[in-house]
Structures are given as C-alpha cells and as structure tokens.
Motif scaffolding. Structure first.
Motif, PDB file in Angstrom:
ATOM      1  N   PRO A  67      60.342  54.612  23.756  1.00  0.00           N
ATOM      2  CA  PRO A  67      60.653  53.515  22.830  1.00  0.00           C
ATOM      3  C   PRO A  67      61.589  52.490  23.446  1.00  0.00           C
ATOM      4  O   PRO A  67      62.367  52.800  24.333  1.00  0.00           O
ATOM      5  N   PRO A  70      64.543  47.295  19.679  1.00  0.00           N
ATOM      6  CA  PRO A  70      63.676  46.363  18.948  1.00  0.00           C
ATOM      7  C   PRO A  70      63.676  44.937  19.494  1.00  0.00           C
ATOM      8  O   PRO A  70      62.621  44.288  19.543  1.00  0.00           O
ATOM      9  N   GLN A 112      58.121  45.151  14.594  1.00  0.00           N
ATOM     10  CA  GLN A 112      59.497  45.203  15.102  1.00  0.00           C
ATOM     11  C   GLN A 112      60.511  44.796  14.031  1.00  0.00           C
ATOM     12  O   GLN A 112      61.646  45.244  14.065  1.00  0.00           O
ATOM     13  N   GLN A 116      61.031  48.282  12.651  1.00  0.00           N
ATOM     14  CA  GLN A 116      62.087  48.728  13.554  1.00  0.00           C
ATOM     15  C   GLN A 116      63.432  48.052  13.331  1.00  0.00           C
ATOM     16  O   GLN A 116      64.382  48.355  14.040  1.00  0.00           O
ATOM     17  N   TYR A 162      52.249  53.314  19.007  1.00  0.00           N
ATOM     18  CA  TYR A 162      52.410  52.835  17.634  1.00  0.00           C
ATOM     19  C   TYR A 162      51.650  53.736  16.667  1.00  0.00           C
ATOM     20  O   TYR A 162      52.130  54.054  15.577  1.00  0.00           O
ATOM     21  N   GLN A 165      53.457  56.870  15.484  1.00  0.00           N
ATOM     22  CA  GLN A 165      54.633  56.789  14.622  1.00  0.00           C
ATOM     23  C   GLN A 165      54.352  57.456  13.275  1.00  0.00           C
ATOM     24  O   GLN A 165      53.203  57.578  12.859  1.00  0.00           O
ATOM     25  N   PHE A 169      57.226  54.823   8.926  1.00  0.00           N
ATOM     26  CA  PHE A 169      57.151  53.608   9.751  1.00  0.00           C
ATOM     27  C   PHE A 169      55.973  52.754   9.314  1.00  0.00           C
ATOM     28  O   PHE A 169      56.101  51.541   9.104  1.00  0.00           O
TER      29      PHE A 169
END
Length: 216
Positions: A67, A70, A112, A116, A162, A165, A169
């Motif tokens: 990861p 962000p 994001q 995030q 992605y 996740q 999320f």
C-alpha cells in the motif's frame, strides 16, 4: 444511433465511465464505443490508469505494489493521468474524436478520497495541475452493491490489490461515487449496474441522447 450534424463538428466529446470493482465498465465501454462508431462518429476507447505508453507503465506500478500513502497514491494516478491527457485525450478531442474512457479523475476521489482518506482539497489541486481545464462532458456512474461487484471481479481471477480490499473499503468507494453524482447532477448519470448488460447500454445511450444531443 445516428449523429446529427452538430455532433460531427468541432471538438469531440469526453465520456467517462465510473464505478466500483465489477460494475461492468469495461463491457459498457466496448459496447458504447461500438454504438457510437456504428452511428458514424470517430471514437477512441481508452482506460485509466493507462491510455498512453508512460501511463501504462505507471499502471503496472500502481496495481502491482503498495500500500501507498494516500497522497502518494493519488500523485501516481495523476502522473499517469497527465500523460494520458497530454498524449491521448487532448489530441483526440481536438481532432473531433469522441472519447469513451474507463475511469478518470472521479475514481481517484472515490478510491483515494472516500476510500483512503485523501482530502478533497488535495484532489482538486492535483486536478488543476494535471488536467488544466479538461473535464468530462458526461460521466456514467455504474452503481452496484459492492458484494455483487466483488463477486464478479474475483470470478475473473488475477485480482489486483484494489479488488482485494475489504467490504468496508468498497462501501466507502461506492458512497464516494454516489456523492460525486449528487454534487454534479448535470455531468453525472447514475445507472443501475445490476441490470443486464444490454439494458445498461440502452440506459447509457438514452443518457447520451438527453445530455449530449446525440439522437438514437
């Protein structure tokens, strides 16, 4: 879909497809581009991250590693996006070509931002820097409950980070896209992506007729 005279003149139109994982954006982008081309319009179908050689190189980095912080992740997306804009999107639009793009800047705000914790202020500053005045003429938001979208996405195999996740999320991402559409109803049309692909295409073409003046 037959274009009227005004649809064939001047600058092309920029159509973006947004939504969570497994919502059917790639399937729709193919069908929508084919429908426009059959109607006599010059069409470029493209995607993000990617759409230009340098942007595709950054795509591999974004999807394959992490990861990320962000802000760093958003900057990577906008670096790829800037190459896409400069090398592919702006030249095509200036030449009168219609562009159908699978994801654009809204995805960064949803993933994001909502997903995030990236601030909207940072996203807006990155938009101003990377995009200049370029914004989509129409954005189709394919809305689907995350559990259904993830089932579709994971069934394809070879999941990116992605797609791996958790559900929380992806619920935040979905809420992010719906918030974008609520803020900009003149640009965005929300489509029920749980419907069959041919029905989603029909809804998309109806939105093009209504919003961009392209007759069916």
């Amino acid at each position: 879909m037959a274009p009227d005279g005004s649809a064939l003149e001047g600058r092309g139109r920029f159509i973006t497809l947004e939504g969570g994982e497994g919502a059917g954006k790639t399937t729709l982008s193919r069908a929508l581009a084919a429908a426009l081309a059959e109607g006599g319009l010059p069409v470029l179908r493209t995607r993000e991250p990617g759409g230009a050689p340098g942007a595709e190189a950054v795509r591999a980095l974004i999807l394959g590693q992490g990861p990320w912080d962000p802000v760093a992740e958003a900057m990577l997306h906008f670096a790829a996006r800037r190459e896409h804009v400069a090398r592919s999107l702006e030249p095509a639009l200036a030449a009168g070509i219609w562009v159908v793009c699978d994801r654009f800047a809204d995805s960064t705000l949803a993933y994001q931002g909502a997903g995030q914790g990236l601030s909207r202020d940072v996203w807006e500053r990155l938009c101003d820097l990377a995009l200049g005045p370029l914004r989509p003429d129409l954005t189709l938001v394919l809305d689907l409950p995350p559990e259904r979208g993830m089932s579709r996405a994971l069934s394809r195999g070879d999941a990116n980070r992605y797609e791996m996740q958790g559900e929380a999320f992806h619920n935040r991402v979905r809420a992010g896209f719906l918030d974008i559409a609520a803020r900009e109803p003149g640009r965005c049309a929300v489509l029920d992506a749980s419907r069959p692909a041919d029905e989603v295409l029909s809804l998309s073409l109806a939105a093009l007729c209504e919003r961009l003046g392209v007759p069916a």
